[in-house]
Scaffold this active site. Structure first.
Site, PDB file in Angstrom:
ATOM      1  N   HIS A 160     -10.355  11.576   5.991  1.00 53.20           N
ATOM      2  CA  HIS A 160      -8.907  11.463   5.857  1.00 53.20           C
ATOM      3  C   HIS A 160      -8.461  10.073   5.442  1.00 53.20           C
ATOM      4  O   HIS A 160      -7.311   9.881   5.044  1.00 53.20           O
ATOM      5  CB  HIS A 160      -8.228  11.850   7.176  1.00 53.20           C
ATOM      6  CG  HIS A 160      -8.330  13.308   7.491  1.00 53.20           C
ATOM      7  ND1 HIS A 160      -7.293  14.198   7.267  1.00 53.20           N
ATOM      8  CD2 HIS A 160      -9.343  14.054   7.997  1.00 53.20           C
ATOM      9  CE1 HIS A 160      -7.666  15.414   7.633  1.00 53.20           C
ATOM     10  NE2 HIS A 160      -8.910  15.357   8.079  1.00 53.20           N
ATOM     11  N   ASP A 368      -4.244   3.268   1.640  1.00 51.90           N
ATOM     12  CA  ASP A 368      -3.988   4.453   2.460  1.00 51.90           C
ATOM     13  C   ASP A 368      -4.755   5.630   1.873  1.00 51.90           C
ATOM     14  O   ASP A 368      -4.833   5.774   0.648  1.00 51.90           O
ATOM     15  CB  ASP A 368      -2.494   4.792   2.486  1.00 51.90           C
ATOM     16  CG  ASP A 368      -2.024   5.265   3.851  1.00 51.90           C
ATOM     17  OD1 ASP A 368      -2.872   5.771   4.621  1.00 51.90           O
ATOM     18  OD2 ASP A 368      -0.829   5.138   4.149  1.00 51.90           O
TER      19      ASP A 368
END
Length: 463
Positions: A160, A368
């Site tokens: 993730h 991110d």
């Protein structure tokens, strides 16, 4: 249909939509297959007598047709596995912050020990035809531990967070062992094409992997398939949330209180990867270079508490509080404060109303994996009068959301110029950009993500 076994560091009730995107994504298949969700219980127990970590008690409970299986961790194991290695080594290095990593050799040993513990607890619960989906950096070696115990099921992994390029990845001591563990999986999923390319480069340059075509690589006597599966949100659920009482109340309150202002919004966890100091500097540059925004534009920056016992996070909080005070002191008026800095978590039920009230969203992380706030902001907008998304090119979401205003968050002046462009963008351009962005997040929503990943896992060659 094979039973889905989901494994993640934390477990949630898939019937609760508020539990988060992973619960929503996995809930459909878990329910349809009478699935099992396995992970840490969230409980930390005291070390066993004699100073040795306890085995960890297994807890089983049912959430409808889904079985939730969780394991307790001792204090020593939690601190070294979760804080020490997962978040003290992997998190900073994978976010390109090698300078913040703590390469204590003992942490790695406990990280492996906890993954071995999870494997021992999970293996007896498995069925021969199960399809196992393991999530995130806490559990990279779990498949290798399961394989060592004789598990031959299809096992997939999804990362993730970002995967850095080889020169950064190889700063991790024993990175060879860590990356070798990935070849115990049948399918590895990444958030972005950039992450996938970094894996391919590492696999070939460091592990000597042979490209086999169709996203497959062979090394260590195993073939693994690697693909990008950008995670999405449940668009309809978020739109529905925006019609709720709390979201409507928040929207009306913000519009009334800031009737004479244009709102800019940042919603983040307090984390050094989010680029919060750089964002405040860009807003300060906006006020300095474009004085028409003074007494006109207000930035609401929400920084939810996170890992406050860690020095780097405490230092970041002090920095943000100091910067906010300095900017407000320099530019503020009796009836206007440039920055509303909030160090608290905002209710998810209120978030759509807050997003809709904001003329501009600033999603400007330094790095991110994806960043779902960017997609939630798009979903919350009024299509007749939408706001503008200013998005870091270093967020995984930037690969999909090309109609946002993409910025380099390290370029303070360039980001300030993009904010100025966003604040003055004509309605027709805002509508056009928003329409394309919305089509994109609907096409690749969280249900698409789960469906595509599991289809690829089911079709993957084993071994």
């Amino acid at each position: 249909m094979s039973r889905l076994v989901a494994v993640s560091n934390r477990v949630a009730d898939p019937r609760n939509a508020a539990a988060g995107g992973l619960a929503v994504a996995l809930g459909e298949t878990l329910n349809a297959t009478g699935g099992l969700w396995f992970g840490w219980s969230g409980r930390v127990v005291e070390t066993a007598q004699g100073g040795t970590p306890g085995e960890g008690e297994l807890h089983l409970q049912h959430a409808g047709d889904v079985t939730l299986a969780t394991v307790d961790l001792s204090r020593e194991d939690h601190d070294a596995y979760y804080l020490g290695y997962s978040n003290g080594v992997l998190w900073p290095v994978f976010h390109y912050r090698v300078d913040l990593a703590d390469f204590d050799a003992g942490h790695l040993n406990v990280y492996r020990r906890v993954n071995q513990l999870f494997a021992r607890k999970l293996a007896p619960l498995l069925r021969p035809d199960d399809m196992i989906w393991i999530h995130d950096y806490h559990l990279i070696p779990l498949a290798a531990e399961l394989r060592a115990m004789g598990c031959g099921q299809r096992i997939g992994f999804f990362l993730h967070i970002p995967l850095p390029p080889p020169p950064i990845l190889t700063t991790i001591p024993q990175h060879e062992w860590l990356m070798r563990a990935l070849f115990a999986y049948d399918l590895i999923g990444f958030q972005s094409q950039a992450d996938l390319e970094h894996f391919a480069r590492y696999a070939q340059s460091e592990a000597g992997a042979e490209p086999m075509g169709d996203h497959r690589y062979r090394a260590f006597h195993r073939t693994v398939r690697a693909q990008a599966f950008p995670i999405g949100i449940d668009v309809d659920e978020f739109v529905s949330l925006g019609k709720g009482h709390e979201a409507q109340e928040t929207y009306e309150m913000m519009m009334a209180q800031y009737a004479r202002r244009r709102l800019l919004l940042g919603v983040d966890r307090m984390d050094y990867s989010k680029g919060l100091p750089e964002r405040l500097k860009a807003f300060q540059a906006l006020l300095a270079q474009y004085p028409e925004n003074r007494s006109s534009a207000t930035l609401i920056q929400i920084a939810a508490p996170s890992r406050e016992s860690v020095d780097a996070y405490a230092d970041l909080r002090r920095q943000l509080e100091g910067m906010s005070g300095a900017i407000n002191g320099e530019y503020g008026e009796l009836d206007w404060m440039p920055i509303r800095y909030i160090h608290r978590t905002t209710s998810r039920r209120r978030l759509p109303g807050l997003c809709r009230a904001a003329r501009v969203a600033l999603v400007t992380p330094l790095r991110d994996g994806m960043n779902l706030v960017a997609k939630e902001y798009i979903a919350a907008q009024d299509p007749d009068d939408p706001g503008v998304l200013v998005l870091s090119r270093f967020a995984g979401a930037a690969e999909q959301l090309k109609e946002a205003l993409l910025v380099n968050p390290y370029d303070i002046q360039g980001t300030a110029q993009a904010i100025q462009q966003a604040l003055h963008m004509p309605l027709a351009e805002r509508q056009s950009r928003h329409q394309k962005l919305l089509e994109n997040i609907r096409a690749q929503d969280v249900h698409w993500w789960s469906r595509e990943y599991l289809r690829s896992l089911a079709e993957s060659d084993q071994g």
